[in-house]
Design an enzyme around this catalytic site. Structure first.
Site, PDB file in Angstrom:
ATOM      1  N   ARG A   1       4.232  -6.943   2.099  1.00  0.00           N
ATOM      2  CA  ARG A   1       3.205  -5.942   1.617  1.00  0.00           C
ATOM      3  C   ARG A   1       2.989  -6.417   0.233  1.00  0.00           C
ATOM      4  NH1 ARG A   1       1.350  -1.513   3.934  1.00  0.00           N
ATOM      5  NH2 ARG A   1       2.616  -2.139   5.759  1.00  0.00           N
TER       6      ARG A   1
ATOM      7  N   LYS B   1      -1.415  -7.977   6.189  1.00  0.00           N
ATOM      8  CA  LYS B   1      -2.233  -7.760   7.633  1.00  0.00           C
ATOM      9  C   LYS B   1      -2.253  -8.955   8.334  1.00  0.00           C
ATOM     10  CE  LYS B   1      -4.890  -4.273   5.319  1.00  0.00           C
ATOM     11  NZ  LYS B   1      -4.925  -4.165   4.007  1.00  0.00           N
TER      12      LYS B   1
ATOM     13  N   THR C   1      -4.848  -8.584   0.447  1.00  0.00           N
ATOM     14  CA  THR C   1      -3.455  -8.084   1.089  1.00  0.00           C
ATOM     15  C   THR C   1      -2.775  -9.341   1.559  1.00  0.00           C
ATOM     16  OG1 THR C   1      -4.093  -7.000   2.866  1.00  0.00           O
ATOM     17  CG2 THR C   1      -3.700  -5.510   0.855  1.00  0.00           C
TER      18      THR C   1
ATOM     19  N   TYR D   1      13.827  -9.643 -14.176  1.00  0.00           N
ATOM     20  CA  TYR D   1      12.424  -9.114 -15.000  1.00  0.00           C
ATOM     21  C   TYR D   1      11.812 -10.481 -15.215  1.00  0.00           C
ATOM     22  CZ  TYR D   1      11.065  -4.392 -15.788  1.00  0.00           C
ATOM     23  OH  TYR D   1      10.567  -3.252 -15.615  1.00  0.00           O
TER      24      TYR D   1
ATOM     25  N   ASP E   1     -13.343  -8.710  -0.531  1.00  0.00           N
ATOM     26  CA  ASP E   1     -12.041  -8.415  -0.184  1.00  0.00           C
ATOM     27  C   ASP E   1     -11.606  -8.665   1.388  1.00  0.00           C
ATOM     28  OD1 ASP E   1      -9.741  -6.806   0.658  1.00  0.00           O
ATOM     29  OD2 ASP E   1     -10.214  -5.181  -0.600  1.00  0.00           O
TER      30      ASP E   1
ATOM     31  N   GLU F   1       8.096 -10.593 -16.696  1.00  0.00           N
ATOM     32  CA  GLU F   1       6.771 -10.395 -17.030  1.00  0.00           C
ATOM     33  C   GLU F   1       6.122 -11.445 -17.774  1.00  0.00           C
ATOM     34  OE1 GLU F   1       6.980  -6.915 -19.828  1.00  0.00           O
ATOM     35  OE2 GLU F   1       7.541  -5.569 -18.188  1.00  0.00           O
TER      36      GLU F   1
END
Ligand code: DSN
Length: 426
Positions: free
Chosen positions: A228, A222, A219, A47, A193, A49
């Protein structure tokens, strides 16, 4: 606990599916073994954060190093000044930009979804269209290219706070400079984008939007060929959406807004295993071999688009400048829907997706188009000669999409061809 054979059998079947078929979904790719390894690593247990050096959990010193490397490599790749590598996806990255730059109900302008736009650029069923007032621009029916005149007129008439460029089914280069000029004229923020062409841009084969836009999202899975996920970057230029003038502190202010829109605004703990895999992919994209790969992606797409034209298909805009193309089936097969075509091709182990074409007469569930892209097959090593064969296979299937014998014959040839292109080292 016993090994979960139920799930691992499914994974084995999916691996087999990927190996034996021709993958033409324009937004897919095959990551390297080291990207896979990083994704499947013990970093998933942590974790973290917050951001490197400022976490809400102890024990983050090691993952901090990986996240810092990911940010640095990403900045180097696109000549950027700011990078956030935590967004879980492209839609999430876009949501963070909306959150940092707009208030609910504010107007923004993006490419119409049925003309090739992205879901998170204003679709009425997506947060972008539900929470904000989405306006759209189109492509021209005459040549399938973005209608910049319409974009400018709408921008001047409606004065949106944000203008978005970028698409999921558009095969042409963008005139980012022109959009930036109208954004400046009306005081709007300009976001690009670049999810689809990000790899070609990293390789210097298309214009780098970081030079023109205030904010760029993408992203990472691609053409960029990473895990991903999503990222947000900014160049030297950046917006000051709240109208506060802080001559020296502006970039800090916008970066702080974006950082807090990602965490705690829309996400909790970052996926540090995916961030490490992003770092690996960015390292691969900085290697000279990535330019060679992307040049081949582009060459393969150009050859494939021309082969479709030569067989009498309508390719929207007549060709491609990037890795993808959109075919309007209506000119050659007026009664064939994208849905039926997709199903027949998938049965022949050729994976593609049905897609709306601009000014489509059919619904998004039927469609009149198919979208094809070359990033994945180029990763497998296929070159121009194979593009001609693939278009032959597709054409053969589409001539008799209901014939199981026809499909089986093509499938056998597809599987034979792909056996020459090994995919996984394991
Ligand atoms: N769903 C994605 C695509 O296939 O293009 C858009 O990001």
């Amino acid at each position: 606990m016993n090994r979960d054979t139920q799930i691992f059998d499914i994974i084995a079947r999916e691996r087999e599916r990927q190996m034996k078929g021709i993958e033409l979904i324009a937004s897919e790719n095959f990551v390297s073994d080291q990207v896979l390894e990083a994704m499947g690593s013990v970093l998933t247990n942590k974790y973290a954060e917050g951001y490197p050096g400022h976490r809400y959990y102890g024990g983050c010193e090691v993952v901090d190093e990986a996240e810092n490397i990911a940010r640095d490599r990403l900045k180097q790749l696109y000549d950027a000044e700011y990078a956030n590598v935590q967004p879980h996806s492209g839609a999430q990255a876009n949501m963070c930009v909306f959150m940092a730059c707009l208030r609910p109900g504010d107007k923004f302008l993006g490419l119409n979804l049925s003309h090739g736009g992205h879901l998170s650029h204003g679709s009425p069923v997506n947060f972008s269209g539900l929470v904000f007032q989405a306006l759209d621009y189109s492509v021209k029916e005459s040549d399938g290219r973005v209608d910049y005149d319409e974009l400018e007129q709408k921008a001047r008439a409606e004065r949106p706070k944000l203008i978005i460029a970028g698409a999921s089914a558009y095969s042409r280069e963008w005139d980012y400079a022109r959009i930036r000029r109208v954004a400046d004229e009306i005081g709007a923020i300009f976001m690009v984008d670049m999810a689809h062409p990000a790899g070609l841009i990293a390789a210097g084969l298309l214009d780098n939007p970081v030079k023109h836009a205030h904010i760029v999202t993408t992203t990472t899975h691609k053409t960029l060929r990473g895990p991903r996920g999503g990222v947000i970057i900014m160049g030297k230029d950046f917006p000051n959406p709240w109208g506060k003038t802080t001559p020296k502190g502006e970039i800090k202010m916008m970066s702080a807004l974006l950082d807090s829109a990602v965490f705690p605004g829309t996400q909790g703990g970052p996926l540090e295993h995916v961030i490490a895999a992003k770092a690996v992919a960015f390292g691969e994209a900085l290697d000279p071999s990535f330019k060679v790969y992307q040049a081949q992606v582009k060459k393969n797409a150009a050859v494939m688009a021309q082969a479709f034209v030569d067989k009498g298909y309508k390719v929207i805009s007549g060709g491609t400048d990037n890795h993808c193309m959109l075919i309007d089936l209506r000119t050659k097969f007026p009664d064939l829907t994208g849905k039926v075509a997709e199903k027949a091709l998938v049965a022949a182990d050729i994976t593609t997706n049905k897609n709306m074409v601009p000014f489509d007469s059919r619904s998004p569930f039927q469609t009149s188009g198919l979208r094809f892209g070359t990033p994945a097959i180029t990763t497998r090593g296929l070159k121009e000669d194979r593009m001609l064969q693939i278009v032959d296979f597709i054409d053969t299937v589409l001539h008799a999409p209901e014939s199981e014998a026809n499909i089986a014959a093509v499938r056998a040839e597809v599987n034979r061809m792909m056996a020459n292109y090994p995919l996984f080292a394991w």
